[in-house]
Write an enzyme that holds these catalytic residues in place. Structure first.
Site, PDB file in Angstrom:
ATOM      1  N   TYR A  94      56.311  30.263   6.136  1.00  0.00           N
ATOM      2  CA  TYR A  94      57.162  29.109   6.417  1.00  0.00           C
ATOM      3  C   TYR A  94      56.462  28.133   7.341  1.00  0.00           C
ATOM      4  O   TYR A  94      55.397  28.433   7.900  1.00  0.00           O
ATOM      5  CB  TYR A  94      58.497  29.554   7.017  1.00  0.00           C
ATOM      6  CG  TYR A  94      58.447  29.985   8.480  1.00  0.00           C
ATOM      7  CD1 TYR A  94      57.849  31.187   8.849  1.00  0.00           C
ATOM      8  CD2 TYR A  94      58.994  29.187   9.488  1.00  0.00           C
ATOM      9  CE1 TYR A  94      57.818  31.584  10.190  1.00  0.00           C
ATOM     10  CE2 TYR A  94      58.964  29.578  10.819  1.00  0.00           C
ATOM     11  CZ  TYR A  94      58.372  30.775  11.165  1.00  0.00           C
ATOM     12  OH  TYR A  94      58.324  31.164  12.478  1.00  0.00           O
ATOM     13  N   LYS A 104      51.783  32.376   9.343  1.00  0.00           N
ATOM     14  CA  LYS A 104      53.176  32.039   9.693  1.00  0.00           C
ATOM     15  C   LYS A 104      54.111  32.705   8.684  1.00  0.00           C
ATOM     16  O   LYS A 104      54.696  32.058   7.805  1.00  0.00           O
ATOM     17  CB  LYS A 104      53.366  30.516   9.765  1.00  0.00           C
ATOM     18  CG  LYS A 104      54.556  30.119  10.631  1.00  0.00           C
ATOM     19  CD  LYS A 104      54.457  28.703  11.102  1.00  0.00           C
ATOM     20  CE  LYS A 104      55.735  28.201  11.754  1.00  0.00           C
ATOM     21  NZ  LYS A 104      56.180  28.917  12.939  1.00  0.00           N
ATOM     22  N   GLU A 118      51.315  35.391  23.144  1.00  0.00           N
ATOM     23  CA  GLU A 118      52.109  34.158  22.998  1.00  0.00           C
ATOM     24  C   GLU A 118      53.566  34.487  23.281  1.00  0.00           C
ATOM     25  O   GLU A 118      53.878  35.586  23.756  1.00  0.00           O
ATOM     26  CB  GLU A 118      51.917  33.572  21.598  1.00  0.00           C
ATOM     27  CG  GLU A 118      52.350  34.494  20.478  1.00  0.00           C
ATOM     28  CD  GLU A 118      52.098  33.916  19.079  1.00  0.00           C
ATOM     29  OE1 GLU A 118      52.029  32.691  18.926  1.00  0.00           O
ATOM     30  OE2 GLU A 118      52.010  34.723  18.137  1.00  0.00           O
ATOM     31  N   LEU A 146      49.771  32.789  16.674  1.00  0.00           N
ATOM     32  CA  LEU A 146      49.895  31.692  15.727  1.00  0.00           C
ATOM     33  C   LEU A 146      49.166  30.486  16.328  1.00  0.00           C
ATOM     34  O   LEU A 146      49.355  30.170  17.516  1.00  0.00           O
ATOM     35  CB  LEU A 146      51.369  31.348  15.505  1.00  0.00           C
ATOM     36  CG  LEU A 146      51.575  30.226  14.479  1.00  0.00           C
ATOM     37  CD1 LEU A 146      51.326  30.756  13.059  1.00  0.00           C
ATOM     38  CD2 LEU A 146      52.963  29.634  14.579  1.00  0.00           C
TER      39      LEU A 146
HETATM   40  N1  PDD Z   1      57.919  28.796  15.791  1.00  0.00           N
HETATM   41  N2  PDD Z   1      54.018  31.194  18.018  1.00  0.00           N
HETATM   42  C1  PDD Z   1      55.045  31.655  17.273  1.00  0.00           C
HETATM   43  C2  PDD Z   1      55.184  33.126  17.084  1.00  0.00           C
HETATM   44  C3  PDD Z   1      55.971  30.763  16.728  1.00  0.00           C
HETATM   45  O1  PDD Z   1      56.979  31.225  15.973  1.00  0.00           O
HETATM   46  C4  PDD Z   1      55.828  29.363  16.966  1.00  0.00           C
HETATM   47  C5  PDD Z   1      56.767  28.345  16.414  1.00  0.00           C
HETATM   48  C6  PDD Z   1      54.730  28.940  17.754  1.00  0.00           C
HETATM   49  C7  PDD Z   1      54.496  27.483  18.039  1.00  0.00           C
HETATM   50  O2  PDD Z   1      53.943  26.832  16.921  1.00  0.00           O
HETATM   51  P1  PDD Z   1      54.172  25.274  16.666  1.00  0.00           P
HETATM   52  O3  PDD Z   1      53.739  24.551  17.893  1.00  0.00           O
HETATM   53  O4  PDD Z   1      53.292  24.976  15.506  1.00  0.00           O
HETATM   54  O5  PDD Z   1      55.630  25.072  16.365  1.00  0.00           O
HETATM   55  C8  PDD Z   1      53.847  29.875  18.248  1.00  0.00           C
HETATM   56  C9  PDD Z   1      58.783  27.917  15.054  1.00  0.00           C
HETATM   57  C10 PDD Z   1      59.131  26.648  15.737  1.00  0.00           C
HETATM   58  C11 PDD Z   1      59.972  28.709  14.547  1.00  0.00           C
HETATM   59  O6  PDD Z   1      59.778  29.841  14.177  1.00  0.00           O
HETATM   60  O7  PDD Z   1      61.082  28.176  14.488  1.00  0.00           O
END
Ligand code: PDD
Length: 290
Positions: free
Chosen positions: A32, A150, A182, A206
């Protein structure tokens, strides 16, 4: 009324039906993206699409659309949901098969594409002088060895976030072998003696789009930043801790495990970087964010 997108058509959410034989449902076999839009303008779209293409390639799902087709779908969905500040959730699973089999269907079936929008709450970074900050706890990182993909398989992330919520915090900061990886749904930054540090990209985290933008902005504004491992003791002693994600931008953590981070208020380095972030966003997407 809100609209979602499923396999070629826009519809009301209650009209969207997916087979229980879908491998997304049976195996969490899919990936996703979450892409923010401000004033209806997609933010860092190409970067999100590059990550989407990579996630699909890593799990060998055929990409059903070109980048321009994805852009058109996202923009149409935003428009149909009233524009403004929205996040686009976009999920692709390996599709529905006749029988349950761990191995991929051969020949492959059409992937299932589902998209919806969500509201974006006004981020803390929009008002650095009045932001109050959030709380976090540390937990062991119990996830798999390919967190760079992701994947829609978010049970560990969900369990970890729930533990944080039950502890009165909004995020869990994860530790693997004594080092920060993270957050349950965010990347982590710390500030130690005016230097910003964030873990390097690897299979353990991620590669966040917000993370990359923060690194880029710091470098272009000559703010000291290092991509290196953060041992647990440095996390606990940090002057500032932030978590970043596309829907929350840069959030200052003011309490870790019930102990104040620094002086227990959003820090000066966060304020500086938050201002650069918001200016960048407004240059791309316009002023009127609320
Ligand atoms: N999640 N690490 C993880 C495990 C995440 O699920 C996310 C973001 C990030 C940050 O990535 P980015 O800056 O590209 O949004 C890091 C999204 C927002 C979610 O699952 O809703």
């Amino acid at each position: 009324m809100s609209q979602v997108y499923l396999n070629g058509a826009f519809m009301a959410p209650q009209e969207a039906h997916i087979s229980p034989m879908d491998r997304g449902f049976l195996f969490a076999d899919g990936i996703y993206e979450v892409i923010p839009a401000y004033n209806g303008v997609l933010f860092r779209f190409d970067e999100h699409l590059i990550r989407l293409e990579r996630s699909l390639a890593e799990i060998a799902i055929h990409n059903p659309h070109s980048r321009e087709e994805w852009r058109h779908l996202c923009e149409t969905l935003i428009e149909r949901n009233g524009g403004g500040n929205l996040s686009v959730y976009l999920q692709i699973s390996r599709g529905a098969t006749e029988k349950r089999d761990h191995a991929f269907p051969n020949p492959p079936v059409a992937p299932t594409v589902f998209m919806m929008t969500g509201a974006i709450a006004i981020p803390a970074a929009d008002s650095p002088d009045t932001a109050s900050g959030s709380k976090a706890i540390t937990l062991d990182d119990i996830r798999w060895a390919r967190c760079d993909i992701k994947s829609i398989s978010l049970l560990p992330n969900s369990l970890l976030r729930q533990q944080a919520v039950e502890a009165g915090a909004s995020e869990a900061i994860l530790l693997r072998d004594g080092f920060v990886t993270e957050g349950s749904a965010s990347n982590v930054f710390v500030v130690i003696a005016d230097t910003i540090i964030t873990p390097p990209k690897s299979h353990a985290i991620l590669g966040g789009i917000t993370r990359d933008l923060v690194v880029e902005l710091c470098r272009s504004h000559h703010i000291p930043i290092e991509e290196r491992e953060i041992p647990e003791n440095q996390l606990r002693q940090a002057d500032e801790i932030w978590v970043t994600s596309s829907t929350k931008e840069i959030v200052p953590i003011i309490q870790l495990n019930n102990a104040p981070v620094g002086d227990g208020k959003p820090g000066q380095v966060w304020k500086k970087v938050a201002r650069h972030y918001v200016n960048f966003k407004r240059r791309l997407c316009g002023q009127d964010q609320e």
